[in-house]
Design a protein around this motif. Structure first.
Motif, PDB file in Angstrom:
ATOM      1  N   ASP A 270       0.834  -1.190   0.000  1.00 28.02           N
ATOM      2  CA  ASP A 270       0.000   0.000   0.000  1.00 28.02           C
ATOM      3  C   ASP A 270       0.880   1.256   0.000  1.00 28.02           C
ATOM      4  N   SER A 271       0.274   2.406   0.160  1.00 31.47           N
ATOM      5  CA  SER A 271       1.009   3.667   0.097  1.00 31.47           C
ATOM      6  C   SER A 271       2.008   3.821   1.241  1.00 31.47           C
ATOM      7  N   GLU A 272       1.815   3.055   2.323  1.00 30.62           N
ATOM      8  CA  GLU A 272       2.719   3.129   3.470  1.00 30.62           C
ATOM      9  C   GLU A 272       3.788   2.046   3.442  1.00 30.62           C
ATOM     10  N   GLY A 273       3.805   1.261   2.360  1.00 31.65           N
ATOM     11  CA  GLY A 273       4.823   0.224   2.224  1.00 31.65           C
ATOM     12  C   GLY A 273       4.525  -1.057   2.961  1.00 31.65           C
ATOM     13  N   ASN A 274       3.269  -1.282   3.325  1.00 31.42           N
ATOM     14  CA  ASN A 274       2.882  -2.531   3.981  1.00 31.42           C
ATOM     15  C   ASN A 274       2.585  -3.593   2.924  1.00 31.42           C
ATOM     16  N   TYR A 275       3.136  -4.768   3.115  1.00 28.86           N
ATOM     17  CA  TYR A 275       2.994  -5.826   2.121  1.00 28.86           C
ATOM     18  C   TYR A 275       1.776  -6.701   2.387  1.00 28.86           C
ATOM     19  N   ALA A 276       1.235  -7.251   1.312  1.00 25.75           N
ATOM     20  CA  ALA A 276       0.156  -8.232   1.388  1.00 25.75           C
ATOM     21  C   ALA A 276       0.396  -9.277   0.306  1.00 25.75           C
ATOM     22  N   VAL A 277       0.148 -10.516   0.652  1.00 21.49           N
ATOM     23  CA  VAL A 277       0.284 -11.617  -0.308  1.00 21.49           C
ATOM     24  C   VAL A 277      -1.086 -11.923  -0.896  1.00 21.49           C
ATOM     25  N   VAL A 278      -1.129 -12.111  -2.206  1.00 24.36           N
ATOM     26  CA  VAL A 278      -2.388 -12.393  -2.890  1.00 24.36           C
ATOM     27  C   VAL A 278      -2.304 -13.770  -3.544  1.00 24.36           C
ATOM     28  N   GLU A 279      -3.294 -14.598  -3.301  1.00 24.94           N
ATOM     29  CA  GLU A 279      -3.363 -15.935  -3.874  1.00 24.94           C
ATOM     30  C   GLU A 279      -4.623 -16.056  -4.721  1.00 24.94           C
ATOM     31  N   LEU A 280      -4.451 -16.408  -5.994  1.00 24.40           N
ATOM     32  CA  LEU A 280      -5.592 -16.570  -6.897  1.00 24.40           C
ATOM     33  C   LEU A 280      -6.167 -17.974  -6.764  1.00 24.40           C
TER      34      LEU A 280
END
Length: 383
Positions: A270-280
């Motif tokens: 996001d804009s604050e540099g927080n990561y998220a993992v996305v699984e399809l």
């Protein structure tokens, strides 16, 4: 001595059913790698996405994977971790123990570094863990005994084709900051699906009412709805591999000689540099709250990100499931889940005991719904 050590590693890895990965600093993977921080070292990137069993797709380790440059200084020691040592363990696993390193790193796009030395090691993935929990006998057929597949569920080529199209979408968006046309995505899906079907020389199985034509059309409809609704945040990585250690809680002290590995479909920030993992995912029904609470794949991904020190918070990482629903009216649904440090501890406990069971060759049939499209049904019930 080198040849003997290499041959022993190959035989034991095949017997145990865990995969063997060899890192050689390939210059692919979109120039993405884990950048070491001031106090840590980076984990080596995988050369490419390999079969989940680390071999040739049917439980065996390929000759290419076994092109190992073993150094003459490699020492042989019995089972047990030794700090700062480089050695092959004789029992119960054959594995090249890598010098202990801190997992203190950040995700970033960096220039390609010098070629790394090849390091052989065994790995264990979410797919292998899930397979054993669903049916230990299926795990043995697939990863230990290398039993030839009798059939192939159409869901496998279908899922691969969907993933390849989505991968193309994200890569194009990341590289050129533009959305690829829906026609190009459909063409990619159809090309991959056709190729996967044509190269299959065993029976392809379908569920009631399905055939190739209906499956193909369903895929096209899912691609269309994905294209119209998928709008990720800042894309950090696409098809990004991870490799992390897990503690050995049974023998006490040190880490397991088997790394936990896998591939993130997508990593966003996001804009604050927080990561998220996305699984399809593709699914025939919506995810229940119970599944979201306990799904092991999210726990594995959260644990991996925490170990790499790039979690959303101090000890956890946000995981999002992007689900394409294969219902009469296709839908694109997103589910957000997070995991705690306690969830990570339970995962480590589970991995340790599953590996112990595999080491002791505890393989039994777990009959039920999982037998429906199992690739080893005849072999399983004939023994």
């Amino acid at each position: 001595m080198k040849a003997a050590a290499t041959d022993s590693l190959k035989k034991c890895a095949t017997m145990l059913g865990v995969g063997l990965y060899l890192y050689n600093g390939d210059k692919s993977l979109h120039d993405l790698e884990l950048k070491k921080s001031a106090k840590g070292r980076s984990e080596p990137p995988l050369n490419k996405r390999t079969p989940e069993n680390g071999g040739n797709g049917q439980g065996r380790i390929t000759n290419r994977q076994l092109h190992i440059k073993t150094r003459s200084s490699l020492k042989i020691h019995p089972w047990g971790p030794r700090k700062g040592a480089r050695y092959l363990c004789l029992a119960p696993f054959f594995v090249a123990q890598i010098r202990k390193e801190e997992n203190n790193m950040t995700l970033s796009v960096v220039k390609q570094t010098k070629e790394r030395k090849i390091e052989p090691h065994l790995h264990f993935s979410y797919s292998q863990l899930s397979t054993y929990l669903i049916c230990p006998m299926k795990y043995a057929h697939q990863y230990v005994w290398a039993t030839p597949w009798e059939t192939k569920p159409v869901a496998l080529p279908f899922g691969k084709a969907i993933h390849k199209a989505v991968e193309m979408f994200y890569k194009k968006l990341k590289a050129e900051e533009e959305i690829i046309s829906v026609d190009e995505l459909i063409a990619t899906f159809e090309a991959v699906f056709t190729t996967e079907i044509d190269k299959t020389d065993i029976e392809i199985t379908f569920k009631n009412g399905e055939d190739l034509k209906s499956i193909r059309q369903q895929g096209i409809e899912l691609i269309k709805i994905f294209h119209s609704q998928a709008r990720p945040q800042k894309i950090v990585a696409v098809e990004f591999p991870f490799s992390v250690k897990a503690p050995d809680i049974i023998n006490g002290g040190g880490d397991l000689p088997v790394r936990l590995e896998g591939v993130f479909d997508l990593v966003e920030s996001d804009s604050e540099g927080n990561y998220a993992v996305v699984e399809l995912k593709t699914s025939g029904q919506r995810f229940s709250s119970l599944r979201l609470e306990h799904d092991l794949q999210a726990t594995v991904y959260s644990y991996a990100m925490a170990k790499m020190k790039v979690a959303t918070s101090e000890n956890s990482c946000l995981v999002r499931y992007d689900v394409l629903l294969k219902t009469k009216k296709p839908e694109f649904v997103q589910y957000f889940v997070s995991r705690t440090e306690l969830d990570h501890q339970r995962l480590v406990h589970l991995i340790n005991h599953v590996l112990k069971a595999i080491e002791n060759r505890i393989f039994y049939r777990q009959t039920g719904w999982q037998c429906g499209d199992c690739q080893f049904k005849k072999a399983c019930f004939s023994s």
